[in-house]
Every structure is written in structure tokens, then in C-alpha cells.
Motif scaffolding. Structure first.
Motif, mmCIF file in Angstrom:
data_model
loop_
_atom_site.group_PDB
_atom_site.id
_atom_site.type_symbol
_atom_site.label_atom_id
_atom_site.label_comp_id
_atom_site.label_asym_id
_atom_site.label_seq_id
_atom_site.Cartn_x
_atom_site.Cartn_y
_atom_site.Cartn_z
ATOM 1 N N GLY A 104 0.824 -1.210 0.000
ATOM 2 C CA GLY A 104 0.000 0.000 0.000
ATOM 3 C C GLY A 104 0.853 1.253 0.000
ATOM 4 N N SER A 105 1.934 1.232 0.772
ATOM 5 C CA SER A 105 2.817 2.390 0.819
ATOM 6 C C SER A 105 3.486 2.618 -0.529
ATOM 7 C CB SER A 105 3.895 2.206 1.884
ATOM 8 O OG SER A 105 3.296 2.138 3.147
ATOM 9 N N ARG A 106 3.950 1.530 -1.134
ATOM 10 C CA ARG A 106 4.602 1.654 -2.422
ATOM 11 C C ARG A 106 3.619 2.190 -3.457
ATOM 12 N NH1 ARG A 106 6.572 -3.676 -3.907
ATOM 13 N NH2 ARG A 106 7.906 -3.430 -2.097
ATOM 14 N N ARG A 107 2.410 1.721 -3.393
ATOM 15 C CA ARG A 107 1.370 2.152 -4.318
ATOM 16 C C ARG A 107 1.076 3.644 -4.148
ATOM 17 N NH1 ARG A 107 -4.748 0.147 -4.612
ATOM 18 N NH2 ARG A 107 -4.822 -0.150 -6.844
ATOM 19 N N SER A 108 0.972 4.084 -2.895
ATOM 20 C CA SER A 108 0.701 5.497 -2.613
ATOM 21 C C SER A 108 1.828 6.373 -3.132
ATOM 22 C CB SER A 108 0.522 5.695 -1.103
ATOM 23 O OG SER A 108 0.403 7.057 -0.822
ATOM 24 N N GLY A 109 3.082 5.942 -2.933
ATOM 25 C CA GLY A 109 4.216 6.718 -3.411
ATOM 26 C C GLY A 109 4.223 6.835 -4.923
ATOM 27 N N SER A 110 3.912 5.737 -5.641
ATOM 28 C CA SER A 110 3.913 5.803 -7.094
ATOM 29 C C SER A 110 2.739 6.636 -7.601
ATOM 30 C CB SER A 110 3.879 4.392 -7.701
ATOM 31 O OG SER A 110 2.661 3.753 -7.371
ATOM 32 N N THR A 111 1.595 6.597 -6.900
ATOM 33 C CA THR A 111 0.468 7.432 -7.284
ATOM 34 C C THR A 111 0.842 8.899 -7.156
ATOM 35 O OG1 THR A 111 -1.078 5.760 -6.527
ATOM 36 C CG2 THR A 111 -1.946 7.972 -6.801
ATOM 37 N N PHE A 112 1.517 9.249 -6.062
ATOM 38 C CA PHE A 112 1.943 10.627 -5.878
ATOM 39 C C PHE A 112 2.872 11.042 -7.011
ATOM 40 C CE2 PHE A 112 5.038 13.710 -4.282
ATOM 41 C CZ PHE A 112 4.177 14.751 -3.996
ATOM 42 N N SER A 113 3.809 10.187 -7.378
ATOM 43 C CA SER A 113 4.755 10.510 -8.443
ATOM 44 C C SER A 113 4.043 10.724 -9.771
ATOM 45 C CB SER A 113 5.794 9.404 -8.587
ATOM 46 O OG SER A 113 6.554 9.306 -7.410
ATOM 47 N N VAL A 114 3.105 9.874 -10.096
ATOM 48 C CA VAL A 114 2.363 10.015 -11.346
ATOM 49 C C VAL A 114 1.541 11.296 -11.312
ATOM 50 C CG1 VAL A 114 0.492 9.028 -12.737
ATOM 51 C CG2 VAL A 114 2.307 7.557 -11.868
ATOM 52 N N GLN A 115 0.881 11.554 -10.198
ATOM 53 C CA GLN A 115 0.079 12.777 -10.090
ATOM 54 C C GLN A 115 0.955 14.024 -10.198
ATOM 55 O OE1 GLN A 115 -1.627 11.440 -6.439
ATOM 56 N NE2 GLN A 115 -3.667 11.219 -7.356
ATOM 57 N N ILE A 158 3.860 14.285 -11.760
ATOM 58 C CA ILE A 158 4.319 14.403 -13.148
ATOM 59 C C ILE A 158 3.201 14.928 -14.038
ATOM 60 C CG2 ILE A 158 5.081 13.074 -15.165
ATOM 61 C CD1 ILE A 158 6.689 11.344 -13.103
ATOM 62 N N VAL A 159 1.984 14.436 -13.837
ATOM 63 C CA VAL A 159 0.843 14.919 -14.624
ATOM 64 C C VAL A 159 0.609 16.403 -14.353
ATOM 65 C CG1 VAL A 159 -1.676 14.744 -14.893
ATOM 66 C CG2 VAL A 159 -0.281 12.673 -14.870
ATOM 67 N N PHE A 160 0.624 16.796 -13.076
ATOM 68 C CA PHE A 160 0.427 18.198 -12.721
ATOM 69 C C PHE A 160 1.498 19.079 -13.360
ATOM 70 C CE2 PHE A 160 1.415 21.803 -9.917
ATOM 71 C CZ PHE A 160 0.191 22.459 -9.934
ATOM 72 N N LEU A 161 2.770 18.669 -13.245
ATOM 73 C CA LEU A 161 3.856 19.454 -13.815
ATOM 74 C C LEU A 161 3.754 19.501 -15.338
ATOM 75 C CD1 LEU A 161 6.837 18.360 -11.525
ATOM 76 C CD2 LEU A 161 5.516 20.492 -11.442
#
Length: 192
Positions: A6-17, A19-22
Motif C-alpha cells: 500500500g505504501s509503495r502504491r501510494s508513493g507511485s500514485t503521488f509521483s504520477v500525479q 508528473i501529470v500536474f507538472l
């Protein structure tokens, strides 16, 4: 094991979000650089293409903002070259984002403040625009610092209240429409 996944998933979601925002802010910055910039002289430009940078600095802080500012300076140059590429201007973009992010983000709890935006813009105008960018222009065009500085100083002093009001008004409108809080939630940032 489940918590770890779950932690790994949350971290990758943050990274994707992130990158999308930027990416979205970068696309908006490029569009605004085409339609929102007026070239007065080769030393003097007025525009609103920095709004996505300032939003990024405000929400994500000085370090991500500085990285974004530097990358966007290079990308805008590659898409619309105007004279020779000079890394000093990229350094100026990085420093501008560091200043704005440091003054408006972080320990201030993301609270919007006209005084902080004015202070950040004043520091950017004096140290980056009138100081660093004037020095870079002198190096590029072989003019003396004092020959270029008066026009740049007048333009930046005129631009200071306009930029402050524009940035504050846009951020205030986004805040009142609850867009900033939704962006923070989507990016998983602590709200102020």
C-alpha cells in the motif's frame, strides 16, 4: 506485507500525479509564452507566462518549483528560440522559483498572502530581473550594465504591482473556487 504494498502504491500514485500536474503546468506555460508575452526590446519582455511557474512554486515549494522553472526555461527556448541559448537565464528562472517558493510556501501553511506575494515579486524583480538578467544581457549583447539597467529598472518597477495583483488575483480566485484545495488533495499535499 499488505501495508508495504500500500505504501509503495501510494508513493507511485503521488509521483504520477506530480508528473501529470507538472506536465499540465508546463503545457500552460508554453501556451502562455506564445500568446501572453510582449517583446518590447531585445532586453525587455512583459508577459504572464510565469503564472504556471508561480502556481507550482506556491503549491510545491522552492525545490520542485526551481527544477520546474529551469526545465521550462529550456523547453520554452527549444520551442521558440529567441537569440542564442544562454544558461544564465535558466539559472535566473531557477532562482526566481526558489525565491517565490521560499517566500510563499512551506512553513507559511500554504496561506495566501498579498504581502508575501509582493515580497517575493520584489525580490525577484530586484535580484533576478534587474541584477542577474541585466548581467546576462550585458554578456550576450556587449552592452554596459548601466546602459541597460535604467530601462529594465523602470519596466520592473511598473511590472511589480501588476504582477503582484495578477498572481494574487489568480491564486485568490483558485482558492475561492476551491481549486487550490482540490489540487492539494489530488497531489496529496497537507492543506493550510
Amino acid at each position: 506485507m499488505t501495508e508495504r504494498t500500500g505504501s509503495r502504491r501510494s508513493g507511485s500514485t503521488f509521483s504520477v500525479q506530480l508528473i501529470v500536474f507538472l506536465g499540465l503546468m508546463g503545457a500552460l506555460a508554453v501556451v502562455l509564452s506564445y500568446v501572453g508575452t510582449i517583446h518590447i526590446t531585445s532586453y525587455l519582455r512583459v508577459g504572464i507566462s510565469d503564472l504556471p511557474n508561480r502556481l507550482t512554486d506556491f503549491l510545491l515549494g522552492p525545490f520542485i518549483g526551481a527544477l520546474f522553472g529551469g526545465v521550462m526555461d529550456a523547453v520554452k527556448y527549444l520551442l521558440q528560440p529567441d537569440g542564442p541559448f544562454f544558461p544564465g537565464f535558466t539559472l535566473s528562472a531557477v532562482c526566481g522559483s526558489l525565491i517565490f517558493g521560499a517566500v510563499t510556501h512551506g512553513r507559511h501553511g500554504h496561506r495566501l498572502s498579498l504581502a508575501r506575494i509582493f515580497t517575493a515579486e520584489l525580490l525577484i524583480k530586484v535580484f533576478v530581473n534587474m541584477g542577474m538578467n541585466t548581467a546576462w544581457s550585458c554578456m550576450l549583447y556587449g552592452k554596459s550594465f548601466m546602459a541597460i539597467l535604467p530601462a529594465r529598472a523602470i519596466a520592473n518597477l511598473i511590472q511589480l504591482p501588476m504582477d503582484t495583483v495578477i498572481i494574487y488575483s489568480v491564486l485568490l480566485a483558485l482558492d475561492k473556487a476551491r481549486v487550490l484545495s482540490k489540487m492539494r488533495m489530488w497531489l496529496k499535499l497537507a492543506s493550510g
